[in-house]
Design a protein around this motif. Sequence first.
Motif, short mmCIF file in Angstrom:
data_model
loop_
_atom_site.label_atom_id
_atom_site.label_comp_id
_atom_site.label_asym_id
_atom_site.label_seq_id
_atom_site.Cartn_x
_atom_site.Cartn_y
_atom_site.Cartn_z
N ASP A 63 0.86 -1.24 -0.15
CA ASP A 63 0.02 0.10 -0.06
C ASP A 63 1.11 1.18 -0.12
O ASP A 63 2.15 0.98 -0.22
CB ASP A 63 -1.03 -0.16 1.06
CG ASP A 63 -0.15 0.09 2.44
OD1 ASP A 63 0.86 0.32 2.72
OD2 ASP A 63 -0.92 -0.17 3.56
N PHE A 86 -6.36 -1.22 -5.17
CA PHE A 86 -7.72 -0.95 -4.06
C PHE A 86 -7.52 0.01 -3.21
O PHE A 86 -8.33 1.01 -2.97
CB PHE A 86 -7.95 -2.47 -3.25
CG PHE A 86 -8.99 -2.06 -2.13
CD1 PHE A 86 -10.23 -2.42 -2.46
CD2 PHE A 86 -8.46 -1.93 -0.97
CE1 PHE A 86 -11.16 -2.09 -1.58
CE2 PHE A 86 -9.31 -1.84 0.09
CZ PHE A 86 -10.66 -1.86 -0.30
N HIS A 87 -6.22 0.33 -2.57
CA HIS A 87 -5.90 1.29 -1.62
C HIS A 87 -5.75 2.54 -2.60
O HIS A 87 -6.24 3.66 -1.92
CB HIS A 87 -4.71 1.10 -0.93
CG HIS A 87 -4.64 -0.07 0.10
ND1 HIS A 87 -4.29 -1.24 0.11
CD2 HIS A 87 -5.42 0.04 1.25
CE1 HIS A 87 -4.70 -2.08 0.89
NE2 HIS A 87 -5.25 -1.35 1.86
N TRP A 89 -7.47 3.47 -5.30
CA TRP A 89 -8.68 3.77 -5.72
C TRP A 89 -9.36 4.56 -4.52
O TRP A 89 -10.30 5.25 -4.41
CB TRP A 89 -9.43 2.73 -6.35
CG TRP A 89 -8.92 2.70 -7.86
CD1 TRP A 89 -8.36 1.66 -8.42
CD2 TRP A 89 -9.33 3.41 -8.90
NE1 TRP A 89 -7.97 1.73 -9.80
CE2 TRP A 89 -8.85 2.83 -10.12
CE3 TRP A 89 -10.12 4.56 -9.18
CZ2 TRP A 89 -8.97 3.36 -11.20
CZ3 TRP A 89 -10.24 5.02 -10.46
CH2 TRP A 89 -9.61 4.60 -11.43
N GLN A 90 -9.19 3.73 -3.29
CA GLN A 90 -9.71 4.13 -2.19
C GLN A 90 -9.39 5.58 -1.75
O GLN A 90 -10.25 6.51 -1.31
CB GLN A 90 -9.54 3.22 -1.17
CG GLN A 90 -10.28 3.59 0.31
CD GLN A 90 -10.06 2.77 1.41
OE1 GLN A 90 -8.89 2.13 1.71
NE2 GLN A 90 -10.83 1.94 1.89
N ALA A 91 -8.12 5.94 -1.83
CA ALA A 91 -7.46 7.21 -1.65
C ALA A 91 -8.02 8.28 -2.64
O ALA A 91 -8.50 9.23 -2.03
CB ALA A 91 -6.08 7.22 -1.70
N ARG A 93 -10.91 8.07 -4.21
CA ARG A 93 -12.38 8.13 -4.05
C ARG A 93 -12.55 9.20 -3.16
O ARG A 93 -13.32 10.14 -3.16
CB ARG A 93 -13.18 6.96 -4.00
CG ARG A 93 -14.44 6.85 -3.71
CD ARG A 93 -14.73 5.61 -3.19
NE ARG A 93 -14.46 5.37 -1.78
CZ ARG A 93 -14.39 4.26 -1.05
NH1 ARG A 93 -15.05 3.21 -1.52
NH2 ARG A 93 -14.05 4.26 0.18
N ASN A 94 -11.76 9.03 -1.99
CA ASN A 94 -12.18 9.88 -0.74
C ASN A 94 -11.55 11.36 -0.94
O ASN A 94 -12.31 12.32 -0.66
CB ASN A 94 -11.20 9.51 0.38
CG ASN A 94 -11.65 8.04 1.01
OD1 ASN A 94 -12.79 7.56 0.69
ND2 ASN A 94 -10.83 7.32 1.78
N THR A 200 -3.36 -5.99 -6.48
CA THR A 200 -3.65 -5.64 -4.91
C THR A 200 -3.26 -6.56 -3.84
O THR A 200 -2.67 -7.74 -4.36
CB THR A 200 -5.45 -5.90 -5.09
OG1 THR A 200 -5.89 -5.51 -3.57
CG2 THR A 200 -5.77 -7.18 -5.42
N ASN A 202 -4.79 -7.39 -1.19
CA ASN A 202 -6.21 -7.92 -0.39
C ASN A 202 -6.22 -9.28 -0.17
O ASN A 202 -6.83 -9.55 1.06
CB ASN A 202 -7.46 -7.76 -1.36
CG ASN A 202 -7.93 -6.30 -1.52
OD1 ASN A 202 -7.40 -5.47 -0.46
ND2 ASN A 202 -8.84 -5.86 -2.17
#
Length: 255
Positions: A63, A86-87, A89-91, A93-94, A200, A202
């Motif tokens: 990550d 995954f991390h 896209w999460q960052a 998106r936020n 990822t 995950n």
Amino acid sequence: MAIDEQNHGVPISAFLFSAKPEAKAVHADYNTALLQKLLGEWKRGMGRNEAGEEFEIAVGNTDNDTRERTALQEIWAAILLLLCMFHVWQAWRNRLIKHLRGIPKGEDREEVRQRLVPPNGAIDIYEDAVEQYNTEVRYFKSLKARRNALDSSKGAAGLSFLSYLHSYLKVRDFWLAWSVAGAKEAAARLGVPLSDIARTNNHLESFNGRIKGKFFAPHMRGGRLPRLDYWVLDSSSTSRRCFQTSSQSGQKDGL
């Protein structure tokens, strides 16, 4: 962790880190120097092969923790580090949610969102990715300069997100970590199809959750922490039982 033909994670080795009791989170209680020492001991412990070569890693997946990435690069200078998408896209998106709040919900907000994501992740030439980024900067600057309040808000929101995204693009090596170009280079290094490159971590996150929640949690009563000399896997036993090797029941810090 290895990934088998069924896309299942297969644990190979694990490092157990116990944070100080007062630490708010495990990741807040280690630094680059500590991780570098741990990884260095692991590399030395792996020894050398018949040709006298040290244990090397061609590609790693992490990550966006700069302490971990720096430590890995210090031990394995030639390693290609990929980011867990995954991390990433999460960052993103936020950040998008944060920067698009000034735009009313609906088509206008969605228009800006679609323009910004995905931000050249599919471009496999760095110079083209930079040019695409600069094109978006010019577009949102022109939008912000308009007298229309809505257009100006859309321009400001786009520029704010692009300013954040710049850290992912300003250094080519870091761009490789999340772009398709990095995945292609990893496939070439490993001699495998692009589809076999993990994008990822995950699989590993799932394993970490199980070992902490299923195996350690029942034995961590009274503030006890898991420790390296407490758990030993008896691989010769068909029951794969764990047994205690130390009479001490806890530790304040350390590895």
